[in-house]
Every structure is written in structure tokens, then in C-alpha cells.
Write a protein that holds these residues in place. Structure first.
Motif, PDB file in Angstrom:
ATOM      1  N   THR A 107       1.923  -4.247   3.956  1.00  0.00           N
ATOM      2  CA  THR A 107       1.808  -2.806   3.369  1.00  0.00           C
ATOM      3  C   THR A 107       2.383  -2.559   2.133  1.00  0.00           C
ATOM      4  OG1 THR A 107       2.551  -2.752   5.871  1.00  0.00           O
ATOM      5  CG2 THR A 107       2.225  -0.611   4.634  1.00  0.00           C
ATOM      6  N   TYR A 108       3.605  -3.402   1.932  1.00  0.00           N
ATOM      7  CA  TYR A 108       4.153  -3.140   0.622  1.00  0.00           C
ATOM      8  C   TYR A 108       4.247  -4.286  -0.327  1.00  0.00           C
ATOM      9  CZ  TYR A 108       5.468   1.592   2.318  1.00  0.00           C
ATOM     10  OH  TYR A 108       5.366   2.825   2.785  1.00  0.00           O
ATOM     11  N   ASP A 109       3.644  -4.360  -1.214  1.00  0.00           N
ATOM     12  CA  ASP A 109       3.601  -5.553  -2.112  1.00  0.00           C
ATOM     13  C   ASP A 109       4.886  -6.136  -2.614  1.00  0.00           C
ATOM     14  OD1 ASP A 109       2.013  -6.523  -5.263  1.00  0.00           O
ATOM     15  OD2 ASP A 109       3.212  -7.769  -4.057  1.00  0.00           O
ATOM     16  N   PRO A 110       5.313  -7.286  -2.341  1.00  0.00           N
ATOM     17  CA  PRO A 110       6.762  -7.752  -2.490  1.00  0.00           C
ATOM     18  C   PRO A 110       6.964  -7.778  -4.131  1.00  0.00           C
ATOM     19  CG  PRO A 110       5.632  -9.345  -1.510  1.00  0.00           C
ATOM     20  CD  PRO A 110       4.863  -8.382  -1.483  1.00  0.00           C
ATOM     21  N   GLU A 111       5.609  -8.000  -4.944  1.00  0.00           N
ATOM     22  CA  GLU A 111       5.952  -8.099  -6.364  1.00  0.00           C
ATOM     23  C   GLU A 111       6.390  -6.760  -6.927  1.00  0.00           C
ATOM     24  OE1 GLU A 111       5.315 -11.716  -6.099  1.00  0.00           O
ATOM     25  OE2 GLU A 111       5.247 -10.910  -8.117  1.00  0.00           O
ATOM     26  N   VAL A 112       6.161  -5.753  -6.138  1.00  0.00           N
ATOM     27  CA  VAL A 112       6.196  -4.343  -6.733  1.00  0.00           C
ATOM     28  C   VAL A 112       7.743  -3.889  -5.915  1.00  0.00           C
ATOM     29  CG1 VAL A 112       5.879  -2.077  -6.799  1.00  0.00           C
ATOM     30  CG2 VAL A 112       3.953  -3.645  -7.088  1.00  0.00           C
ATOM     31  N   TYR A 113       7.728  -3.958  -4.524  1.00  0.00           N
ATOM     32  CA  TYR A 113       8.712  -3.356  -3.661  1.00  0.00           C
ATOM     33  C   TYR A 113       9.869  -4.302  -3.580  1.00  0.00           C
ATOM     34  CZ  TYR A 113       5.626   0.700  -3.403  1.00  0.00           C
ATOM     35  OH  TYR A 113       4.915   1.648  -3.505  1.00  0.00           O
ATOM     36  N   GLY A 114       9.578  -5.633  -3.790  1.00  0.00           N
ATOM     37  CA  GLY A 114      10.821  -6.574  -3.325  1.00  0.00           C
ATOM     38  C   GLY A 114      11.727  -6.783  -4.577  1.00  0.00           C
ATOM     39  N   ASN A 115      11.575  -6.104  -5.613  1.00  0.00           N
ATOM     40  CA  ASN A 115      12.425  -6.536  -6.839  1.00  0.00           C
ATOM     41  C   ASN A 115      12.676  -5.182  -7.767  1.00  0.00           C
ATOM     42  OD1 ASN A 115      10.512  -6.246  -9.461  1.00  0.00           O
ATOM     43  ND2 ASN A 115       9.554  -7.474  -7.744  1.00  0.00           N
ATOM     44  N   MET A 116      13.985  -5.302  -8.121  1.00  0.00           N
ATOM     45  CA  MET A 116      14.314  -4.024  -9.090  1.00  0.00           C
ATOM     46  C   MET A 116      13.373  -3.439  -9.995  1.00  0.00           C
ATOM     47  SD  MET A 116      16.335  -1.421  -8.843  1.00  0.00           S
ATOM     48  CE  MET A 116      17.891  -1.950  -8.003  1.00  0.00           C
ATOM     49  N   PRO A 117      12.971  -4.471 -10.873  1.00  0.00           N
ATOM     50  CA  PRO A 117      11.870  -3.992 -12.128  1.00  0.00           C
ATOM     51  C   PRO A 117      10.704  -3.279 -11.375  1.00  0.00           C
ATOM     52  CG  PRO A 117      12.772  -6.047 -12.684  1.00  0.00           C
ATOM     53  CD  PRO A 117      13.075  -6.002 -11.242  1.00  0.00           C
ATOM     54  N   GLY A 118      10.229  -3.761 -10.233  1.00  0.00           N
ATOM     55  CA  GLY A 118       9.098  -3.463  -9.773  1.00  0.00           C
ATOM     56  C   GLY A 118       9.528  -1.975  -9.248  1.00  0.00           C
ATOM     57  N   LEU A 119      10.488  -1.716  -8.319  1.00  0.00           N
ATOM     58  CA  LEU A 119      11.197  -0.421  -7.781  1.00  0.00           C
ATOM     59  C   LEU A 119      10.998   0.637  -9.006  1.00  0.00           C
ATOM     60  CD1 LEU A 119      13.676  -1.817  -5.169  1.00  0.00           C
ATOM     61  CD2 LEU A 119      11.246  -0.573  -4.776  1.00  0.00           C
ATOM     62  N   VAL A 120      11.745   0.462  -9.932  1.00  0.00           N
ATOM     63  CA  VAL A 120      12.012   1.135 -11.204  1.00  0.00           C
ATOM     64  C   VAL A 120      10.584   1.761 -11.643  1.00  0.00           C
ATOM     65  CG1 VAL A 120      12.906   1.442 -13.613  1.00  0.00           C
ATOM     66  CG2 VAL A 120      14.260   0.024 -11.752  1.00  0.00           C
ATOM     67  N   SER A 121       9.592   0.647 -11.815  1.00  0.00           N
ATOM     68  CA  SER A 121       8.239   0.971 -12.357  1.00  0.00           C
ATOM     69  C   SER A 121       7.635   2.032 -11.496  1.00  0.00           C
ATOM     70  CB  SER A 121       7.271  -0.356 -12.723  1.00  0.00           C
ATOM     71  OG  SER A 121       6.723  -0.954 -11.729  1.00  0.00           O
ATOM     72  N   ILE A 122       7.560   1.647 -10.385  1.00  0.00           N
ATOM     73  CA  ILE A 122       6.799   2.569  -9.015  1.00  0.00           C
ATOM     74  C   ILE A 122       7.555   3.795  -9.160  1.00  0.00           C
ATOM     75  CG2 ILE A 122       8.036   2.313  -6.993  1.00  0.00           C
ATOM     76  CD1 ILE A 122       4.320   1.784  -7.092  1.00  0.00           C
ATOM     77  N   PHE A 123       8.805   3.932  -9.311  1.00  0.00           N
ATOM     78  CA  PHE A 123       9.537   5.269  -9.366  1.00  0.00           C
ATOM     79  C   PHE A 123       8.889   6.171 -10.595  1.00  0.00           C
ATOM     80  CE2 PHE A 123      12.575   8.563  -9.131  1.00  0.00           C
ATOM     81  CZ  PHE A 123      13.152   8.695 -10.422  1.00  0.00           C
TER      82      PHE A 123
END
Ligand code: APR
Length: 275
Positions: free
Chosen positions: A51-67
Motif C-alpha cells: 500500500t505504501y511504497d517503502p522507497e518513500v514511506y520507509g526512509n526519512m528523506p522520503g517521509l520529508v519529501s511526502i510531507f
């Protein structure tokens, strides 16, 4: 003489039971042990990473960019993630490990899970390789604080209300992850994300436990994420028997001495039934 209509696993279960009876067991758990507590695994059908791409939601840079791009997507991930954790209760598999520890057969549980279910099941000696979702850690000095379930519930409902306002979402984060009293550093949820270092003390504690264990019982892990997945070979090289309980083969099934295919909540109670 095989018992009438004996199932294939019965033989392995009997052998594993005799190994566990001798004690000095260490257990390594993964998301599969919590699956029957309602927490999706990461990989496989219905896994979180489907459901959630670990490339985005599984690391801090990805979480910051989605925020930055769409804060409501980050809030959606956080509420989905915590909603299952907040409902989850220990299942018979967690309770079996706590029983084995109380019977002084199990030395410790090394877990990749962050759901706090081993603690809730009463297990005392636990190494959490990937952290704990109900704890915050100071980024500067490493001091930790428990995050009570009620506070998490509050945080999630406030985040859902503020979901599309970056300013409001940040305010809520800073309210529930305050400044550290010791060093004024910033707290964050104590979860090890992809690309982040595990706590070296947890790894060395795990190796110490495996230096002197008769058998490593692996329950519910695909064994694809390192360095956690390096522990079975580490134990095998030091003479431990490797026992795997999984609903399907893992990446390291080939090095296991015993593989019992099935649900942890069925297999573990069967093993300890007559211990
Ligand atoms: N009983 C036993 N095993 C099960 C059950 C069950 N009821 N349900 C699923 N499994 C098994 C699956 O066959 C799979 O091998 O649990 C394993 C789950 O694998 P993953 O989802 O990859 O979980 P895990 O091995 O814990 O992942 C390790 O990856 O994403 C990171 O940090 C995350 O800690 C996690 C790490």
C-alpha cells in the motif's frame, strides 16, 4: 510406529520440542508473529509495503519529501500505521514465548517488530533491533521516553484534523515529540528507518545472546533485511540449531535445521503443549 493420520509437521514438532526442552533458546521474531494480532506484515499479500511504497514511506528523506508535497499523505500513512498498532493485542504465539521465558527455557527475544506486543505478552528480556513505535528517542543524546497509547491516539486524531496544514502538523509533532529535558535535542519516534543505523548495543547484545545459545527459533520473518538477517548464520556458525516457524519459506530456509511451515499461533502452542 507413526501415529494414525500424523501430519507431516508432527515429526518436526516432536524433535523441536525436545530441543526446546533443553533450554538456552533465543528467539528471533519478525512481522509474521504479529500477523494474527491484526498487524499486516511488510511483504507478501496485503503487506504494508504493497500500500505504501517503502522507497518513500520507509526512509526519512522520503517521509520529508511526502510531507513537503502533500502532508495529508504522510498523515494518512501515520494514522493507518498506528490504527492497527493501537488495536493489536498479543496473540498465542507471543504468549508462548513469554511462557518459555518464564520456564527459563528461553533466554531472550530479539525482535524486528516495533509493535510492543512482546512486552505486552509479558516477555522481559527483549532486544528491539528496529525500535518501538510507542517510544520517542532524542536525536542528540539518545534519551528515550515512553509514548503512552492514549497520547498516540490523541496525536493521530489531531493530525487527522490538521492533515493538510504543514504548520499545524509540525506543531502537533513538536507537542508529542518535545525537546529533550537533558540536552534540549529533538525527540522523534524511535523507529529505525531504511538507511539508518541500528543501535550498536542492540546488535552486540544480540550476538552475545547467540554466542551461548543451543538453538535459535526464528518466527515469522522473511529474513531479507540486514543486519537482522545476518543473525541466523552467526548463530549457526557457533553451533546453534536453527529452527524456523513460518507460513512459507524465507530467504534463509536453506540454512535452517528444522522448518515448520504453518501459522505461528498454531505451531508454537502445539510445540509447548506438552513441554
Ligand atoms: N505465522 C508465521 N509466519 C507468518 C505468518 C504467520 N501467521 N504470517 C506471515 N508470516 C511470515 C511470512 O511468510 C514472511 O516470511 O512472516 C514473514 C513476514 O515477512 P516481512 O513482512 O518481510 O517481515 P519481516 O521479516 O519482519 O521484515 C523485516 O523489514 O520492512 C522492514 O523494518 C521492517 O522489521 C521489518 C523488516
Amino acid at each position: 510406529m507413526a501415529a494414525k493420520n500424523a501430519r507431516p509437521a508432527d515429526k518436526e514438532i516432536a524433535v523441536v520440542r525436545n530441543i526446546l526442552k533443553k533450554g538456552k533458546i533465543v528467539c528471533l521474531t519478525g512481522a509474521g508473529i504479529s500477523y494474527e494480532s491484526g498487524i499486516p506484515t511488510f511483504r507478501g499479500n496485503g503487506g504494508l509495503w504493497e500500500t505504501y511504497d517503502p522507497e518513500v514511506y520507509g526512509n526519512m528523506p522520503g517521509l520529508v519529501s511526502i510531507f513537503r508535497k502533500s502532508p495529508e499523505k504522510l498523515v494518512g500513512f501515520i494514522s493507518d500505521f498506528y490504527n492497527v498498532l493501537l488495536q493489536a493485542k498479543p496473540n498465542p504465539a507471543h504468549l508462548c514465548l513469554s511462557y518459555l521465558e518464564k520456564s527459563s527455557l528461553l533466554k531472550a527475544v530479539i525482535t524486528q517488530n516495533i509493535d510492543n506486543l512482546h512486552q505486552q505478552a509479558g516477555t522481559r528480556s527483549i532486544v528491539e533491533l528496529h525500535g518501538n513505535a510507542f517510544r520517542v528517542r532524542c536525536r542528540s543524546c539518545g534519551a528515550t521516553l515512553k509514548l503512552e497509547k492514549d497520547r498516540v491516539k490523541e496525536m493521530v486524531s489531531l493530525l487527522k484534523k490538521a492533515r493538510s496544514s504543514r504548520v499545524e502538523v509540525l506543531k502537533i509533532f513538536s507537542r508529542y515529540c518535545p525537546r529533550c529535558l537533558k540536552c534540549k535535542g529533538r525527540f522523534r519516534i524511535d523507529i529505525v528507518l531504511f538507511g539508518e543505523q541500528l543501535d550498536e548495543t542492540d546488535l552486540s547484545r544480540s550476538r552475545e545472546l547467540l554466542d551461548d545459545c543451543r538453538a535459535l527459533l526464528i518466527v515469522g520473518s522473511s529474513l531479507v533485511v540486514y543486519p537482522a538477517a545476518s543473525l541466523p548464520l552467526y548463530a549457526k556458525e557457533r553451533g546453534a540449531k536453527i529452527i524456523e516457524i513460518n507460513s512459507q519459506p524465507s530467504a534463509l530456509s536453506d540454512i535452517c535445521d528444522f522448518k515448520i511451515m504453518g501459522a505461528a499461533t498454531e505451531i508454537l502452542p502445539e510445540i509447548i503443549r506438552v513441554l
